[in-house]
Design a protein around this motif. Structure first.
Motif, PDB file in Angstrom:
ATOM      1  N   SER A   1     -72.188 -41.408 -22.743  1.00 48.06           N
ATOM      2  CA  SER A   1     -73.644 -41.313 -22.881  1.00 48.06           C
ATOM      3  C   SER A   1     -74.291 -42.683 -22.974  1.00 48.06           C
ATOM      4  N   ILE A   2     -73.481 -43.778 -22.968  1.00 43.70           N
ATOM      5  CA  ILE A   2     -74.093 -45.088 -22.762  1.00 43.70           C
ATOM      6  C   ILE A   2     -74.660 -45.181 -21.348  1.00 43.70           C
ATOM      7  N   SER A   3     -74.169 -44.343 -20.416  1.00 41.38           N
ATOM      8  CA  SER A   3     -74.701 -44.288 -19.056  1.00 41.38           C
ATOM      9  C   SER A   3     -75.977 -43.452 -19.049  1.00 41.38           C
ATOM     10  N   LEU A   4     -77.056 -44.036 -18.548  1.00 40.52           N
ATOM     11  CA  LEU A   4     -78.309 -43.294 -18.461  1.00 40.52           C
ATOM     12  C   LEU A   4     -78.179 -42.103 -17.516  1.00 40.52           C
ATOM     13  N   GLY A   5     -77.283 -42.217 -16.546  1.00 40.98           N
ATOM     14  CA  GLY A   5     -77.055 -41.107 -15.627  1.00 40.98           C
ATOM     15  C   GLY A   5     -76.415 -39.907 -16.281  1.00 40.98           C
ATOM     16  N   ARG A   6     -75.814 -40.082 -17.455  1.00 39.00           N
ATOM     17  CA  ARG A   6     -75.280 -38.978 -18.235  1.00 39.00           C
ATOM     18  C   ARG A   6     -76.331 -38.429 -19.188  1.00 39.00           C
ATOM     19  N   LEU A   7     -77.129 -39.339 -19.749  1.00 41.78           N
ATOM     20  CA  LEU A   7     -78.086 -38.930 -20.767  1.00 41.78           C
ATOM     21  C   LEU A   7     -79.287 -38.175 -20.181  1.00 41.78           C
ATOM     22  N   LEU A   8     -79.843 -38.670 -19.083  1.00 44.23           N
ATOM     23  CA  LEU A   8     -81.055 -38.055 -18.533  1.00 44.23           C
ATOM     24  C   LEU A   8     -80.888 -36.568 -18.239  1.00 44.23           C
ATOM     25  N   PRO A   9     -79.809 -36.131 -17.562  1.00 44.23           N
ATOM     26  CA  PRO A   9     -79.706 -34.693 -17.279  1.00 44.23           C
ATOM     27  C   PRO A   9     -79.536 -33.836 -18.524  1.00 44.23           C
ATOM     28  N   GLN A  10     -79.077 -34.426 -19.633  1.00 38.37           N
ATOM     29  CA  GLN A  10     -78.957 -33.638 -20.856  1.00 38.37           C
ATOM     30  C   GLN A  10     -80.323 -33.256 -21.415  1.00 38.37           C
ATOM     31  N   MET A  11     -81.374 -33.911 -20.957  1.00 40.48           N
ATOM     32  CA  MET A  11     -82.717 -33.512 -21.377  1.00 40.48           C
ATOM     33  C   MET A  11     -83.100 -32.157 -20.801  1.00 40.48           C
ATOM     34  N   ALA A  12     -82.464 -31.771 -19.687  1.00 34.38           N
ATOM     35  CA  ALA A  12     -82.924 -30.600 -18.940  1.00 34.38           C
ATOM     36  C   ALA A  12     -82.816 -29.315 -19.747  1.00 34.38           C
ATOM     37  N   TYR A  13     -81.704 -29.132 -20.480  1.00 34.11           N
ATOM     38  CA  TYR A  13     -81.570 -27.853 -21.189  1.00 34.11           C
ATOM     39  C   TYR A  13     -82.511 -27.766 -22.384  1.00 34.11           C
ATOM     40  N   TYR A  14     -82.864 -28.893 -22.985  1.00 32.97           N
ATOM     41  CA  TYR A  14     -83.870 -28.854 -24.046  1.00 32.97           C
ATOM     42  C   TYR A  14     -85.249 -28.513 -23.468  1.00 32.97           C
ATOM     43  N   ALA A  15     -85.587 -29.164 -22.366  1.00 34.26           N
ATOM     44  CA  ALA A  15     -86.877 -28.889 -21.738  1.00 34.26           C
ATOM     45  C   ALA A  15     -86.964 -27.440 -21.293  1.00 34.26           C
ATOM     46  N   HIS A  16     -85.901 -26.933 -20.683  1.00 34.15           N
ATOM     47  CA  HIS A  16     -85.906 -25.566 -20.172  1.00 34.15           C
ATOM     48  C   HIS A  16     -86.086 -24.559 -21.306  1.00 34.15           C
ATOM     49  N   ALA A  17     -85.331 -24.744 -22.390  1.00 30.86           N
ATOM     50  CA  ALA A  17     -85.445 -23.823 -23.522  1.00 30.86           C
ATOM     51  C   ALA A  17     -86.821 -23.905 -24.169  1.00 30.86           C
ATOM     52  N   ALA A  18     -87.326 -25.127 -24.355  1.00 29.08           N
ATOM     53  CA  ALA A  18     -88.624 -25.299 -25.010  1.00 29.08           C
ATOM     54  C   ALA A  18     -89.760 -24.740 -24.164  1.00 29.08           C
ATOM     55  N   LEU A  19     -89.685 -24.941 -22.840  1.00 28.15           N
ATOM     56  CA  LEU A  19     -90.735 -24.431 -21.958  1.00 28.15           C
ATOM     57  C   LEU A  19     -90.729 -22.903 -21.925  1.00 28.15           C
ATOM     58  N   ARG A  20     -89.544 -22.305 -21.845  1.00 26.89           N
ATOM     59  CA  ARG A  20     -89.461 -20.835 -21.875  1.00 26.89           C
ATOM     60  C   ARG A  20     -90.025 -20.294 -23.194  1.00 26.89           C
ATOM     61  N   TRP A  21     -89.616 -20.911 -24.289  1.00 26.86           N
ATOM     62  CA  TRP A  21     -90.078 -20.460 -25.601  1.00 26.86           C
ATOM     63  C   TRP A  21     -91.604 -20.594 -25.717  1.00 26.86           C
ATOM     64  N   HIS A  22     -92.123 -21.723 -25.282  1.00 28.70           N
ATOM     65  CA  HIS A  22     -93.569 -21.953 -25.349  1.00 28.70           C
ATOM     66  C   HIS A  22     -94.321 -20.957 -24.483  1.00 28.70           C
ATOM     67  N   HIS A  23     -93.800 -20.645 -23.312  1.00 28.23           N
ATOM     68  CA  HIS A  23     -94.442 -19.682 -22.415  1.00 28.23           C
ATOM     69  C   HIS A  23     -94.529 -18.300 -23.068  1.00 28.23           C
ATOM     70  N   GLU A  24     -93.475 -17.946 -23.823  1.00 30.33           N
ATOM     71  CA  GLU A  24     -93.437 -16.607 -24.425  1.00 30.33           C
ATOM     72  C   GLU A  24     -94.107 -16.548 -25.794  1.00 30.33           C
ATOM     73  N   HIS A  25     -94.042 -17.639 -26.571  1.00 30.23           N
ATOM     74  CA  HIS A  25     -94.495 -17.595 -27.962  1.00 30.23           C
ATOM     75  C   HIS A  25     -95.669 -18.532 -28.255  1.00 30.23           C
ATOM     76  N   HIS A  26     -96.012 -19.391 -27.288  1.00 28.35           N
ATOM     77  CA  HIS A  26     -97.178 -20.276 -27.409  1.00 28.35           C
ATOM     78  C   HIS A  26     -97.061 -21.235 -28.601  1.00 28.35           C
ATOM     79  N   ARG A  27     -95.857 -21.725 -28.866  1.00 31.69           N
ATOM     80  CA  ARG A  27     -95.650 -22.716 -29.913  1.00 31.69           C
ATOM     81  C   ARG A  27     -94.386 -23.506 -29.599  1.00 31.69           C
ATOM     82  N   PRO A  28     -94.245 -24.687 -30.195  1.00 36.03           N
ATOM     83  CA  PRO A  28     -93.059 -25.505 -29.913  1.00 36.03           C
ATOM     84  C   PRO A  28     -91.789 -24.882 -30.484  1.00 36.03           C
ATOM     85  N   LEU A  29     -90.667 -25.331 -29.955  1.00 39.28           N
ATOM     86  CA  LEU A  29     -89.354 -24.894 -30.415  1.00 39.28           C
ATOM     87  C   LEU A  29     -88.705 -26.044 -31.182  1.00 39.28           C
TER      88      LEU A  29
END
Length: 444
Positions: free
Chosen positions: A219-247
């Motif tokens: 994870s010192i490689s930015l190429g490893r770290l950046l894609p790990q953001m995707a599952y947090y964004a995906h979960a938070a966006l789905r949750w926000h769409h359904e519940h209208h609040r942050p996760l």
């Protein structure tokens, strides 16, 4: 059109690098970690609330790649990397709480997402620069298997995995040594921090790099770290769409890469709320967040071995993100969980709720248990499948844990690892000697 985002080192010497250069290099030439000039801000409306994880990843990461060589191929890279889900499922015994399961990939750990993304990037970079490359990986248990699975049999790439001998679970050790061909496992007579130091020293050795080009998949490689953001964004966006609040998230962490990915998603304007970190008995982070000076120290061995880190590399990136200690301590909280509590948490949830967690996830479940009754929407991040830690979990439960099919396939292969002393010079000698062997095989 805005100017392409460029990257610089956390240590301030290296600047103006492109994302393809950053991914290829792994570590900055001055020994620091690459970061963007600034984190982009994103608009929720840019994301399809019904899109796939790969769709979310492509939209999220495009500002980091726009204007660079890999930009046009980013959707294809994400489609290749994110072929399995990261489901967000409710926890019935904790009303309002959920679990983000990140262990459905080939090696049964969250590292699969970033490793597969990085491998997909390297395949494309190799077409532009066909020189052979060696990927160095220091692992406390899970990273190495994910990288090995992602890069196995990939042309033009050799993978060298360093792990602390006797300090990973038997199944983790088997995974690390079961690939062969272009993947070599080295069992180091030291701790993870030794492995990490040795890898950084090799990456910073210009003479060695001239003889054998090196990069990193930690994870010192930015190429490893950046894609790990995707599952947090995906979960938070789905949750926000359904519940209208942050996760809100509770993230088990050791080297801080997975935790930093979550925090960056929040800093980029997506609906991530509170972030709590859980560590094992290695208290470098929990002591710091409690107000003590940041003091790296030797790691101690625990049941949650993949988090046995006393000097987390990504603390440099965390400090870049939040330059002032007081602000950082307001933004994040961290908690240490000892082995006895890990055992108690695993046993309690198995007996009362028929849920089995790996030791790392158990640290986050313990924190959730402490927060029980809170009205906030908390999500525990499940970092690995419990079957990877049979030597810890099965004696506690008194029964075997079912093994996922992909993990079972790895365990059915033979495995071997070569011993190596815990010194920078020993790794350098090994790399030079093995590089000569590779060249001899190519010439014959």
């Amino acid at each position: 059109m805005s100017e392409p985002l460029l990257y610089h080192s956390t240590r301030g010497v290296t600047s103006g690098a492109r994302i393809d250069e950053v991914i290829a290099a792994g570590l900055a030439p001055d020994g620091g970690l690459y970061v963007p000039e600034a984190l982009p801000r994103l608009d929720l409306a840019a994301f399809d609330p019904h899109g796939s994880l790969a769709d979310t990843a492509s939209c999220l990461l495009m500002p980091f790649f726009a204007g660079h060589a890999l930009a046009d191929e980013l959707p294809a890279i994400c489609a290749e990397a994110f072929t399995f889900n990261a489901p967000l499922r409710p926890l019935p015994h904790h009303p309002g709480a959920s679990m983000l399961e990140l262990f459905h990939g080939p090696s049964a750990a969250f590292k699969d997402f970033g490793a597969r993304f990085l491998a997909s990037c390297f395949r494309r970079l190799h077409r532009k620069d066909p020189r052979p490359l060696t990927i160095l990986v220091a692992t406390s248990g899970d990273t190495g298997a994910a990288v090995a699975a992602a890069f196995h049999r990939q042309p033009g790439v050799q993978v060298v995995i360093l792990y602390p001998d006797g300090l990973v679970s038997p199944r983790q050790a088997h995974q690390l040594g079961c690939f062969g061909e272009n993947v070599q496992a080295l069992r180091v007579s030291g701790r993870f921090d030794d492995c990490q130091r040795m890898v950084k020293a090799a990456l910073n050795d210009a003479a060695l790099q001239a003889q054998r080009p090196l990069s990193s998949a930690n994870s010192i490689s930015l190429g490893r770290l950046l894609p790990q953001m995707a599952y947090y964004a995906h979960a938070a966006l789905r949750w926000h769409h359904e519940h209208h609040r942050p996760l809100n998230f509770i993230v088990p962490t050791g080297n801080l890469g997975n935790a930093l990915a979550c925090l960056w998603v929040r800093e980029m304007g997506l609906p991530v709320g509170q972030v709590e970190l859980t560590c094992n008995a290695n208290e470098t982070l929990s002591d710091y967040f409690a107000g003590a000076p940041y003091t790296p120290r030797a790691a101690v061995a625990t049941l949650a071995n993949a988090m046995d880190v006393g000097a987390p590399s990504n603390f440099e990136r965390l400090r870049w993100t939040f330059p002032h200690d007081a602000d950082l301590r307001r933004q994040v909280h961290a908690h240490s969980v000892d082995d006895a509590t890990i055992r108690d948490t695993v046993l309690f949830h198995a007996a009362d709720h028929h849920e089995v967690f790996c030791p790392h996830t158990a640290t986050a479940m313990h924190r959730l248990d402490q927060l029980k009754g809170a009205q906030d929407a908390w999500t525990v991040v499940a970092t690995a499948h419990p079957a990877k830690f049979e030597s810890v979990i099965e004696p506690l439960l008194g029964r075997p844990v079912p093994v996922p099919s992909a993990l079972a396939a790895m365990l059915n292969r033979s495995a071997q690892a070569e011993p190596l002393e815990a010194s920078d010079e020993a790794l350098k000698r090994w790399l030079l000697d093995s590089g000569e062997s590779i060249e001899a095989r190519r010439a014959s």
